[in-house]
Design a protein around this motif. Structure first.
Motif, mmCIF file in Angstrom:
data_model
loop_
_atom_site.group_PDB
_atom_site.id
_atom_site.type_symbol
_atom_site.label_atom_id
_atom_site.label_comp_id
_atom_site.label_asym_id
_atom_site.label_seq_id
_atom_site.Cartn_x
_atom_site.Cartn_y
_atom_site.Cartn_z
ATOM 1 N N GLU A 1 0.816 -1.211 0.000
ATOM 2 C CA GLU A 1 0.000 0.000 0.000
ATOM 3 C C GLU A 1 0.851 1.262 0.000
ATOM 4 O OE1 GLU A 1 -3.398 1.861 2.882
ATOM 5 O OE2 GLU A 1 -3.333 -0.315 2.643
ATOM 6 N N THR A 2 1.938 1.277 0.744
ATOM 7 C CA THR A 2 2.796 2.467 0.790
ATOM 8 C C THR A 2 3.459 2.727 -0.555
ATOM 9 O OG1 THR A 2 4.594 1.124 1.682
ATOM 10 C CG2 THR A 2 3.283 2.364 3.265
ATOM 11 N N PHE A 3 3.860 1.663 -1.238
ATOM 12 C CA PHE A 3 4.458 1.834 -2.571
ATOM 13 C C PHE A 3 3.422 2.387 -3.544
ATOM 14 C CE2 PHE A 3 5.472 0.286 -6.838
ATOM 15 C CZ PHE A 3 6.715 0.871 -7.003
ATOM 16 N N ALA A 4 2.208 1.840 -3.523
ATOM 17 C CA ALA A 4 1.142 2.328 -4.411
ATOM 18 C C ALA A 4 0.833 3.796 -4.127
ATOM 19 C CB ALA A 4 -0.102 1.465 -4.234
ATOM 20 N N PHE A 5 0.813 4.160 -2.866
ATOM 21 C CA PHE A 5 0.573 5.558 -2.511
ATOM 22 C C PHE A 5 1.670 6.456 -3.064
ATOM 23 C CE2 PHE A 5 1.308 9.135 0.402
ATOM 24 C CZ PHE A 5 0.105 9.813 0.258
ATOM 25 N N ASN A 6 2.926 6.041 -2.912
ATOM 26 C CA ASN A 6 4.042 6.845 -3.416
ATOM 27 C C ASN A 6 4.035 6.954 -4.940
ATOM 28 O OD1 ASN A 6 5.091 7.555 -0.925
ATOM 29 N ND2 ASN A 6 6.261 5.663 -0.772
ATOM 30 N N VAL A 7 3.636 5.894 -5.625
ATOM 31 C CA VAL A 7 3.504 5.959 -7.086
ATOM 32 C C VAL A 7 2.430 6.969 -7.464
ATOM 33 C CG1 VAL A 7 2.749 4.673 -9.128
ATOM 34 C CG2 VAL A 7 4.371 3.637 -7.528
ATOM 35 N N THR A 8 1.292 6.901 -6.792
ATOM 36 C CA THR A 8 0.200 7.848 -7.067
ATOM 37 C C THR A 8 0.639 9.265 -6.811
ATOM 38 O OG1 THR A 8 -1.389 6.135 -6.417
ATOM 39 C CG2 THR A 8 -2.188 8.395 -6.492
ATOM 40 N N LYS A 9 1.356 9.469 -5.737
ATOM 41 C CA LYS A 9 1.868 10.804 -5.400
ATOM 42 C C LYS A 9 2.827 11.330 -6.465
ATOM 43 C CE LYS A 9 4.499 12.226 -1.620
ATOM 44 N NZ LYS A 9 4.872 12.043 -0.215
ATOM 45 N N ALA A 10 3.669 10.446 -6.988
ATOM 46 C CA ALA A 10 4.641 10.839 -8.006
ATOM 47 C C ALA A 10 3.971 11.175 -9.333
ATOM 48 C CB ALA A 10 5.664 9.724 -8.216
#
Length: 72
Positions: A62-71
């Motif tokens: 979930e944290t990786f997906a969030f960071n991808v979305t943020k980027a």
């Protein structure tokens, strides 16, 4: 689906993440499963039809997906 058919999906994902959002993915060993149940809470499931049939699952924390979305 045989792992060899999934290789182009993995290679493409690595290239797209690097090019579009500057994230360098590291590849682990690919495995096949009888079901498409993901290992992580966020997943992308791509169905493949034609001469080769199966599913390719991109599963991520979930944290990786969030960071991808943020980027993005």
């Amino acid at each position: 689906m045989k792992v060899q058919y999934a290789n182009p999906f993995v290679t493409s994902a690595i290239e797209v993440f690097q090019k579009e959002i500057g994230v360098k993915l590291t590849r682990k060993e690919l495995t096949t499963k009888e079901s498409a149940v993901p290992n992580h809470p966020v997943s992308i499931i791509i169905g493949v039809t034609g001469p080769v049939k199966g599913q390719v699952v991109y599963s991520m924390a979930e944290t990786f997906a969030f960071n991808v979305t943020k980027a993005m």
